[in-house]
Design a protein around this motif. Structure first.
Motif, PDB file in Angstrom:
ATOM      1  N   ASN A  26      14.995  22.138  47.696  1.00 35.48           N
ATOM      2  CA  ASN A  26      14.330  21.743  46.458  1.00 35.48           C
ATOM      3  C   ASN A  26      15.025  20.501  45.919  1.00 35.48           C
ATOM      4  O   ASN A  26      16.173  20.547  45.501  1.00 35.48           O
TER       5      ASN A  26
ATOM      6  N   ARG B  12       4.670  11.840  40.392  1.00 37.52           N
ATOM      7  CA  ARG B  12       3.742  11.690  41.521  1.00 37.52           C
ATOM      8  C   ARG B  12       3.636  10.223  41.941  1.00 37.52           C
ATOM      9  O   ARG B  12       3.609   9.913  43.142  1.00 37.52           O
TER      10      ARG B  12
ATOM     11  N   GLU C 206       4.806   8.714  45.588  1.00 43.78           N
ATOM     12  CA  GLU C 206       3.880   7.957  46.429  1.00 43.78           C
ATOM     13  C   GLU C 206       4.512   6.658  46.923  1.00 43.78           C
ATOM     14  O   GLU C 206       4.242   6.208  48.048  1.00 43.78           O
TER      15      GLU C 206
ATOM     16  N   GLY D   3       6.609  14.720  54.306  1.00 43.07           N
ATOM     17  CA  GLY D   3       6.081  14.941  52.962  1.00 43.07           C
ATOM     18  C   GLY D   3       7.150  15.300  51.952  1.00 43.07           C
ATOM     19  O   GLY D   3       8.234  15.773  52.299  1.00 43.07           O
TER      20      GLY D   3
ATOM     21  N   PRO E 267       6.319  17.370  48.851  1.00 44.12           N
ATOM     22  CA  PRO E 267       5.312  18.057  48.020  1.00 44.12           C
ATOM     23  C   PRO E 267       5.810  18.375  46.614  1.00 44.12           C
ATOM     24  O   PRO E 267       6.942  18.820  46.424  1.00 44.12           O
ATOM     25  N   PHE E 268       4.948  18.126  45.630  1.00 42.30           N
ATOM     26  CA  PHE E 268       5.287  18.349  44.223  1.00 42.30           C
ATOM     27  C   PHE E 268       4.050  18.871  43.509  1.00 42.30           C
ATOM     28  O   PHE E 268       3.053  18.164  43.379  1.00 42.30           O
ATOM     29  N   LYS E 269       4.079  20.123  43.040  1.00 39.05           N
ATOM     30  CA  LYS E 269       2.954  20.705  42.311  1.00 39.05           C
ATOM     31  C   LYS E 269       2.876  20.169  40.890  1.00 39.05           C
ATOM     32  O   LYS E 269       1.800  19.976  40.334  1.00 39.05           O
TER      33      LYS E 269
ATOM     34  N   ASP F 231       7.844  25.816  38.245  1.00 40.82           N
ATOM     35  CA  ASP F 231       7.394  24.926  39.328  1.00 40.82           C
ATOM     36  C   ASP F 231       8.172  23.614  39.331  1.00 40.82           C
ATOM     37  O   ASP F 231       7.619  22.548  39.654  1.00 40.82           O
TER      38      ASP F 231
ATOM     39  N   ILE G 261      10.456  19.990  44.176  1.00 39.29           N
ATOM     40  CA  ILE G 261      10.009  18.902  45.059  1.00 39.29           C
ATOM     41  C   ILE G 261      10.525  19.252  46.437  1.00 39.29           C
ATOM     42  O   ILE G 261      11.742  19.344  46.657  1.00 39.29           O
ATOM     43  N   GLY G 262       9.624  19.499  47.344  1.00 38.50           N
ATOM     44  CA  GLY G 262      10.011  19.950  48.673  1.00 38.50           C
ATOM     45  C   GLY G 262      10.414  18.821  49.596  1.00 38.50           C
ATOM     46  O   GLY G 262      10.286  17.633  49.265  1.00 38.50           O
TER      47      GLY G 262
ATOM     48  N   GLU H 152       9.663  18.005  53.587  1.00 37.96           N
ATOM     49  CA  GLU H 152       8.986  18.378  54.829  1.00 37.96           C
ATOM     50  C   GLU H 152       9.444  17.455  55.951  1.00 37.96           C
ATOM     51  O   GLU H 152       9.308  16.233  55.862  1.00 37.96           O
TER      52      GLU H 152
END
Length: 510
Positions: A153, A210, A214, A236, A238-240, A257, A260-261, A263
């Motif tokens: 995370n 976000r 990007e 990646g 990923p962020f919800k 939440d 931030i993952g 990948e």
């Protein structure tokens, strides 16, 4: 804007009252420091000076413990290339009464930090701090190592470090500032009047993150591909988006939440826990790609402000073949930045100054001072960019002091280093061996003698140079590299040094 000089006075390993000064002359800085010599003090001076989003360290806690100098001497001074000298120091209370700064010691001294709005260059330093990065080996732990058995995370390290200075154009605030606003807006009651500020702040923060991710992802992907061209990929982040949990009890209210993952794929295979699967070199490469990519994402390419990147032994987990791509990334992607590389590895220091572009780097060596002294002062020595020339200069310094045997040894090292680089420069082929140290100096010299001369050197000069250097190799440099060396006259060692210098000049590696 760049740093011209950096001075440390009575700061950690550097006792006062006299400063230790590093002349950068607006160049990048490469520093070798023995363990315990003061290399980390240099790192802490820069990271404490250009600090963003955190409380500055207290100078009184960083004062040299043994110097006996008063607290008023401790200081870190940065001279910028616009002529401004920006201090981080203890100052007289009368001189800074209007600053309303808390007292540090007694009624007369207060601490003046360069990010204080009352300083003449505070905005420049604050902007530099926003974009700059200070990485040591421990900082890379936040990207993978320290997560144990859990999924990685990156939320905390992204918000507080990697993307902290990213400016959101919609709000004109940084991501760190937006998160601080969001935390302060945490509602104490679940009614619209109290919920609306929290929801708005959270939405602004999530949108900014976000946008930053990007920009970061392709930059970090490209850097990782250069650092590990063997199939390691960042696929990646990923962020919800953080959100308010709507809890009824005040003690339970929080944002959830906050993740931030990370990948990662290796040779097409998705890696769920890279901290368990990948070796240390690849994990370090991931950390470096994220940190360096974040700097490029946060800092405007054409910013007039100082952009500082300080790396303190972050490559200790990499072998030399994995370190060289890092140098290429720094040269190619950070041409407008001022980079500071610190290392305790002398071999890596020599390799780096050999590979980095001429004219862009200032090089220093730091050694432990006299440990018998009450306050040992580290020996700070500026050295030549080219290792062979630096060794030759050191040999001449020792010869001037009367250390003939040591001078001959340094001259021999300069000769051997120059031979290897001369062969590389002239593209002279050498027989392959598993052990790169198996080739002796004579092997390189013999290969050079058989190879075509440098295109810009007269044939007679080249032949005479090789003959002369071989003579001094046999009668001066080799004998002094063994026990019970003969009593060779000082003049012959000086002549050997002149021959080596001539060779370095003709070989194109002076």
């Amino acid at each position: 804007m760049k740093i011209k000089t950096l001075s440390l006075t009575d700061f950690r390993a550097f006792p006062g009252p006299h400063p230790a000064t590093f002349e950068l002359d607006s160049k990048n800085l490469l520093v070798y420091g023995e363990n315990g010599s003061g290399k980390s003090s240099l790192f802490k001076a820069l990271s404490g000076f250009f600090i963003y989003g955190h409380t500055p360290p207290k100078l009184r806690e960083l004062k040299n413990s043994f110097s006996g100098a008063s607290l008023g001497y401790v200081a870190v001074d940065v001279t910028l290339d616009n002529g401004f000298v920006v201090p981080w120091q203890m100052a007289l209370w009368e001189a800074v009464r209007a600053w309303n700064t808390p007292l540090i010691q007694g009624p007369s001294l207060v601490e003046s930090h360069p990010t204080s709005p009352e300083g003449a260059m505070w905005n420049e330093i604050a902007q530099a701090a926003k974009f700059s990065a200070f990485l040591d080996y421990r900082t890379l732990l936040g990207t993978n190592y320290k997560h144990g058995n859990e999924a990685i995370n990156l939320f905390e390290v992204m918000v507080s470090e990697l993307l902290a200075g990213f400016v959101d154009l919609a709000t004109n605030k940084t991501i760190l500032e937006l998160w601080q606003v969001t935390e302060r807006a945490l509602p104490d009651r679940n009614i619209d009047l109290h919920l609306t500020p929290s929801l708005r702040a959270c939405a602004s923060f999530n949108d900014a993150v976000r946008r930053a991710l990007e920009l970061l992802l392709p930059k970090a992907q490209a850097i990782l591909e250069r650092l590990c061209p063997d199939g390691l990929q960042l696929t990646g982040l990923p962020f919800k988006g953080a959100r308010y949990n709507g809890a009824k009890l005040a003690r339970d209210k929080a944002y959830t939440d906050k993740t931030i993952g990370l990948e990662i794929a290796f040779r097409g295979l998705a890696i769920e826990r890279p901290q368990h699967y990948l070796n240390e070199a690849r994990q370090s490469a991931i950390g470096l790609a994220l940190y360096l990519g974040a700097r490029l994402a946060c800092a405007p390419a054409m910013s007039p402000h100082l952009k500082l990147l300080v790396l303190d032994d972050v490559l200790v987990g990499l072998d030399h073949s994995n370190r060289l791509p890092v140098l290429n990334v720094l040269v190619d992607l950070f041409p407008t930045w001022q980079v500071v590389l610190l290392t305790h590895d002398k071999g890596w220091f020599d390799l780096a100054r050999q590979r980095l572009p001429d004219g862009d780097w200032a090089c220093y060596e730091i050694y432990e001072g006299d440990q018998a002294a009450a306050a040992p002062m580290p020996i700070v020595r500026q050295t030549a960019k080219r290792p062979a020339k630096a060794l030759l200069e050191k040999g001449r310094e020792l010869l001037a002091l009367g250390y003939v045997e040591a001078a001959a040894n340094y001259t021999r090292q300069a000769f051997e280093f120059g031979l290897r680089k001369g062969c590389e420069f002239q593209k002279v082929p050498m027989n392959y061996t598993l052990d790169p140290t198996a080739h002796q100096a004579q092997d390189f010299l013999d290969a050079l003698k058989k190879a075509p001369k440098p295109a810009t050197v007269p044939q007679a000069d080249w032949v005479a140079c090789l003959q002369r250097i071989e003579m001094f190799k046999n009668v001066v440099m080799n004998p002094y590299s063994h026990p019970s060396a003969p009593n060779i006259p000082r003049q012959e060692v000086e002549d050997a040094a002149n021959a080596v210098e001539k060779f370095l000049e003709l070989a194109g590696k002076k």
